[in-house]
Design an enzyme around this catalytic site. Structure first.
Site, PDB file in Angstrom:
ATOM      1  N   SER A 156     -27.465 -42.434  51.142  1.00 42.01           N
ATOM      2  CA  SER A 156     -26.344 -43.056  51.842  1.00 42.01           C
ATOM      3  C   SER A 156     -26.019 -42.247  53.086  1.00 42.01           C
ATOM      4  CB  SER A 156     -25.112 -43.115  50.940  1.00 42.01           C
ATOM      5  OG  SER A 156     -23.959 -43.511  51.663  1.00 42.01           O
ATOM      6  N   TYR A 170     -19.696 -39.812  44.277  1.00 43.19           N
ATOM      7  CA  TYR A 170     -20.730 -40.608  44.944  1.00 43.19           C
ATOM      8  C   TYR A 170     -21.360 -39.825  46.092  1.00 43.19           C
ATOM      9  CZ  TYR A 170     -22.889 -44.523  47.439  1.00 43.19           C
ATOM     10  OH  TYR A 170     -23.787 -45.357  48.071  1.00 43.19           O
TER      11      TYR A 170
END
Length: 282
Positions: A156, A170
């Protein structure tokens, strides 16, 4: 004209929706046999039927697996090899972004552990068993098939620059995916096994939209996007196709950013025209 993945086989996790589904459709359209793996078997089966309808010349099958469980990841890889005779592409795409994921003060240990189990340990298991399968790939020089293969891990943009809205577990898990991918790429480069991370920017998918569940949160993200819009899953799938194919044959250990320019920007000008997605994506 042969597709870019002609005669090859691929396993995609998190294939029931979003990036995984779009990648399965695209890989199959380029000639790959595809095993669609998801924790939700019904979603994987619907996706596999759609792939088979759109690309009738390839095999598409569904398989249920929780990627945080080693035995289930191994079983998925074994199934791909049993069905297709080899594994050329492993797309470790499955991941979670828990709505209770927050900052260091508010994130509960159970949320941290769950996120790491899926987003990091699941990628580890996927790499491990894909590497073992790719080492054993039979050579078919006439079709351009050899040992080795391409492993793609979904990271990401937050692994590179941090998130504007707190999601500590995350972010940490995706940063670890980048580091792990780089090391594995170096270890296995001489075996012809390429490992790259793909780093999506904010996407208009249920995973992110469920997390950005207020207008304030959405605007907090959009202010950092030069293109002024959230990305589409198909745009990430096209990046994954490039990494899966021989077009990227001299690339390994990279963090391939498909983020609308986000990681190159500090803050975008406000009040200017926002361009819509290309017509082909609408």
């Amino acid at each position: 004209m042969p597709g870019r993945l002609q005669h090859k086989s691929a396993l995609i996790t998190g294939a029931g929706s979003g990036i995984g589904l779009e990648s399965a459709l695209l890989f199959a359209a380029e000639g790959a046999h595809v095993l669609l793996v998801d924790v939700n078997l019904a979603a994987a089966e619907r996706a596999a039927r759609l792939v088979a309808e759109r690309s009738p010349g390839v095999q598409a099958a569904a398989f249920k697996a929780d990627v945080s469980k080693e035995a289930e990841v191994k079983a998925a890889v074994d199934q791909a090899v049993a069905l297709f005779g080899r594994l050329d592409v492993m797309f470790n795409n499955a991941g979670i972004m828990h709505p209770a994921d927050d900052n260091a003060l508010n994130t509960e240990e159970r949320i941290w552990d769950l996120t790491m189990a899926v987003n990091l340990k699941g990628v580890w298991w996927g790499c491990k068993y894909a590497i073992l399968a790719m080492r054993a790939n039979p050579t078919d020089a006439a079709r351009g098939l050899h040992t080795g293969g391409s492993i793609i891990n979904t990271a990401s943009f937050v692994a590179i620059m941090g998130a504007a809205t707190p999601q500590l577990a995350y972010t940490a898990s995706k940063g670890a995916v980048l580091a792990m991918t780089r090391e594995l790429a170096m270890v296995h480069a001489r075996e012809g096994i390429r490992l790259n991370s793909i780093c999506p920017g904010p996407l208009k998918t249920p995973l992110l939209m469920d997390f950005l569940n207020t207008e304030e949160k959405r605007e907090r993200r959009l202010v950092h996007l030069p293109m002024g819009r959230f990305g589409e899953a198909i745009e990430i799938a096209k990046g994954a196709l490039f990494l899966a194919s021989d077009d990227s044959s001299y690339m390994t250990g990279t963090d391939f950013k498909v983020d609308g320019g986000l990681t190159s920007c500090y803050v975008t000008p406000q009040g200017e025209q926002v361009l819509p997605p290309p017509a082909s994506l609408i």
